[in-house]
Design an enzyme around this catalytic site. Structure first.
Site, PDB file in Angstrom:
ATOM      1  N   ARG A 216       9.141 -24.029   3.299  1.00 52.05           N
ATOM      2  CA  ARG A 216       8.778 -23.984   4.467  1.00 52.05           C
ATOM      3  C   ARG A 216       7.694 -25.126   4.866  1.00 52.05           C
ATOM      4  O   ARG A 216       7.725 -25.962   5.941  1.00 52.05           O
ATOM      5  CB  ARG A 216       8.008 -22.673   4.625  1.00 52.05           C
ATOM      6  CG  ARG A 216       9.021 -21.654   4.904  1.00 52.05           C
ATOM      7  CD  ARG A 216       8.241 -20.160   4.650  1.00 52.05           C
ATOM      8  NE  ARG A 216       9.312 -19.347   5.095  1.00 52.05           N
ATOM      9  CZ  ARG A 216       8.905 -17.780   5.215  1.00 52.05           C
ATOM     10  NH1 ARG A 216       7.759 -17.561   4.819  1.00 52.05           N
ATOM     11  NH2 ARG A 216       9.918 -17.063   5.411  1.00 52.05           N
TER      12      ARG A 216
ATOM     13  N   GLU B 137      -0.093  -9.518  -0.280  1.00 52.90           N
ATOM     14  CA  GLU B 137      -0.543 -10.557   0.383  1.00 52.90           C
ATOM     15  C   GLU B 137      -2.158 -10.740   0.234  1.00 52.90           C
ATOM     16  O   GLU B 137      -2.784 -11.861   0.181  1.00 52.90           O
ATOM     17  CB  GLU B 137      -0.098 -10.864   1.752  1.00 52.90           C
ATOM     18  CG  GLU B 137      -0.519 -12.179   2.233  1.00 52.90           C
ATOM     19  CD  GLU B 137      -0.055 -12.324   3.863  1.00 52.90           C
ATOM     20  OE1 GLU B 137      -0.198 -13.175   4.587  1.00 52.90           O
ATOM     21  OE2 GLU B 137       0.549 -11.291   4.249  1.00 52.90           O
TER      22      GLU B 137
ATOM     23  N   GLY C 218       0.748  -0.992   0.095  1.00 56.41           N
ATOM     24  CA  GLY C 218       0.093  -0.030   0.079  1.00 56.41           C
ATOM     25  C   GLY C 218       0.917   1.231  -0.014  1.00 56.41           C
ATOM     26  O   GLY C 218       0.696   2.025  -0.634  1.00 56.41           O
TER      27      GLY C 218
END
Length: 617
Positions: A329, A445, A44
């Site tokens: 991960r 995201e 943003g």
């Protein structure tokens, strides 16, 4: 089927060709176009700064008291870029391939290749802003390794990379605020998107200080509101992180993509009890030098120093020799869970594994002793110099661990266990980052496009800044070029009135339940359902149970919620209640998505779909 608007042509030429043929808005027309941006983290803030500098009239909103408090500040380990400074074989294609492979081939290839292409520009941009990346002795930018790759491409600023990158974007944002190109609204939360004639034309926002509802017009709306990991209650996300902006957009027609794809981070400080409301991340960069192990014997209660090398199981190095401790991960997380479930866990809870720096301290110590001309150094000298190197590279992370656990990680291995971290799913967007609602975009995201079923470490910061600095300035012009004759729509328009009424009615509905239970208690119960039945491992029976339990929880929420205070005033309990209500609905969607997705991939591990070795298939 949705139109993803991917340009034709070869993969490595799509973005360049797109930029050469995209519609443009001239500077005079930009001054007449208004853009609303929700969220001022890396995506943003960089988007607001870039669009403001281009000349658009920008309104930026965040629910924090400053853009500098965005959750991006918590990122520790680094940011990827295909600079190949190490001369170890990296390239734009290699970064693209690693990202696609790491996401279990579920990401959109065109978007990911664009991300890899602009990654190098991000580093140049941030260096020009003064971001203090770590440097080698000769002054060159330093790189370190991260999981899922075989090259060193991660740029970092100690264990504070997110903070430093956010400060850089914040400076650029505040410059545009000072110039009058960006109007900043802090302590404001978006409660609805205003859609007029099928296009996003504004928002309804709540002033979190006064409680007033406000109407704001925009020719386009950009959602940069981050992920929704807090649907699990316990996560590494900031306490205020939520799904409300994205969920309100979803209710207005913006489709979700891959909502159940949730990343479990393998290196977090383990849960210590029911009192916790937040988990602490230990950067994945620690896997760059640390070795992960458990005792070879079940229920071994000895101190780690008392367990000889021959009785330790370095299970990642054993099972995945090509990557060792730097596996992706999802692989590292499942492997830790498997060892703990099998009875090899450590610590009082037995829900932890060791992350050990003894080998790294010794290795660095020997190198430093040679640099200092120390022949036949003693063990104490080696340790002293090794600790100094580790402190320089990871000192703030070690200090954080010591402060939270009371244990010295320089002397005893850290205890770590997987925890909810990042959400790869999000609002569906096309190549231009536009959702299924024209004029409504999702960046960072908040969208689903770049990470497939599992995000590689150090790629979140890369995507946020790529979307804000280098993608949206081009793609939004392609839409706004057709809006230059659209005058600002009066805030008295019936669509604004209707949207504000919906928001007002919902606030009163929440406040007037007058039950006995707090929003926090409902959130905690939702989180347990999600973690137990839609967390690291999922199965059909558990997911069906979860859907029913969440539906029952939702009914109880709307009949027994209690909110103190007033509506037309500062009321954080009311704010939280609205967010929890959205989390409950999202949780149901996530479980339904996981139930229908009869496969195992990345962070979505269906127990019915695994190999004999316990891997995804």
């Amino acid at each position: 089927m949705f139109n993803s608007n991917i340009p034709v042509g070869k993969l490595d030429q799509k973005w360049e060709d797109y930029k050469g043929h995209v519609k443009l808005v001239n500077p005079a027309n930009k001054r007449n176009l208004e853009v609303i941006i929700i969220g001022t983290g890396l995506a943003g803030a960089s988007a607001a700064a870039s669009l403001g500098e281009l000349g658009y009239k920008v309104k930026a909103f965040c629910f924090q008291d400053s853009p500098r408090r965005a959750h991006s500040i918590a990122a520790q380990g680094g940011i990827n870029a295909a600079k190949n400074y190490q001369n170890d074989g990296d390239s734009v294609f290699r970064l693209f391939y690693d990202t696609i492979k790491g996401g279990d081939y579920r990401a959109r290839e065109a978007n990911v290749h664009r991300l890899a292409e602009v990654s190098a520009n991000i580093i140049d941009q941030c260096v020009a802003q003064g971001v203090p990346f770590a440097r080698e002795y000769g002054g060159l930018l330093s790189n370190r390794s991260f999981g899922g790759t075989q090259v060193q491409r991660t740029f970092y600023a100690a264990g504070q990379t997110g903070q430093q990158l956010l400060i850089g974007a914040y400076q650029a944002l505040e410059r545009q605020v000072a110039l009058g190109n960006v109007e900043m609204y802090t302590r404001h939360e978006m409660l609805d998107v205003v859609v007029i004639d099928g296009k996003a034309r504004g928002i309804i926002a709540r002033n979190l200080i006064s409680g007033e509802l406000e109407r704001h017009f925009g020719h386009a709306v950009l959602l940069c509101s981050g992920g929704y990991g807090n649907v699990f209650y316990l996560s590494t996300n900031a306490m205020g992180s939520n799904v409300t902006a994205a969920w309100k957009a979803h209710k207005k027609g913006a489709y979700f993509g891959n909502p159940c794809f949730t990343q479990i981070h393998p290196t977090c400080i383990p849960v210590t009890g029911d009192h916790q409301s937040k988990l602490t991340l230990m950067s994945e960069s620690l896997r760059n030098d640390g070795r992960i192990w458990v005792p070879k014997a079940k229920n071994d209660n000895r101190k780690p120093a008392d367990i000889p090398e021959s009785e330790r199981d370095y299970y990642l190095e054993r099972r995945y020799p090509a990557f060792g401790n730097l596996v992706p991960r999802d692989v590292a997380s499942r492997a830790a869970k498997e060892r703990c479930d099998a009875g090899y866990g450590v610590g009082s809870s037995k829900q932890a594994v060791y992350l050990d720096y003894a080998s790294a301290i010794e290795r660095y110590g020997k190198i430093e002793c040679r640099k200092h001309g120390i022949d036949n150094p003693s063990a104490e000298e080696i340790r002293h110099h090794g600790v100094d190197v580790v402190k320089e590279k990871y000192g703030n992370l070690f200090d954080m661990y010591n402060k939270i656990t009371g244990e010295d990680p320089y002397s005893t291995p850290m205890r770590i266990y997987p925890a909810v971290h990042y959400t790869m799913g999000g609002l569906w967007v096309d190549y231009e980052l536009m959702t299924t609602v024209p004029g409504l975009y999702a960046l960072g995201e908040a969208n689903f496009s770049d990470h497939g079923a599992n995000r590689l470490g150090a790629s979140a910061l890369m995507q946020g800044l790529a979307d804000g600095y280098f993608v949206i300035p081009y793609t939004i012009g392609n839409y706004l070029a057709d809006e230059i004759r659209t005058a600002a729509i009066p805030l008295s328009h019936p669509a604004f009135e209707a949207a504000e009424k919906v928001a007002t009615d919902r606030l009163h509905q929440l406040k007037n339940i007058n039950g006995k239970q707090s929003a926090e208690s409902f959130h905690k119960r939702l989180g347990k359902i999600m973690w137990d039945k839609c967390g690291m491992a999922r199965n059909e029976a558990g997911l069906k149970e979860a859907v029913k339990e969440i539906q029952a929880l939702k009914a109880e929420f709307w009949s027994d919620l209690r909110i103190p205070g007033d509506i037309d005033a500062f009321n954080p309990e009311l704010d939280k209640a609205g967010r929890v209500a959205d989390f409950i609905e999202l949780g149901e969607l996530m479980c339904l998505d996981a139930l229908q997705r009869r496969e195992s991939c990345g962070g979505h591990f269906r127990e019915e779909m695994q190999t004999e070795e316990g891997e995804v298939r």
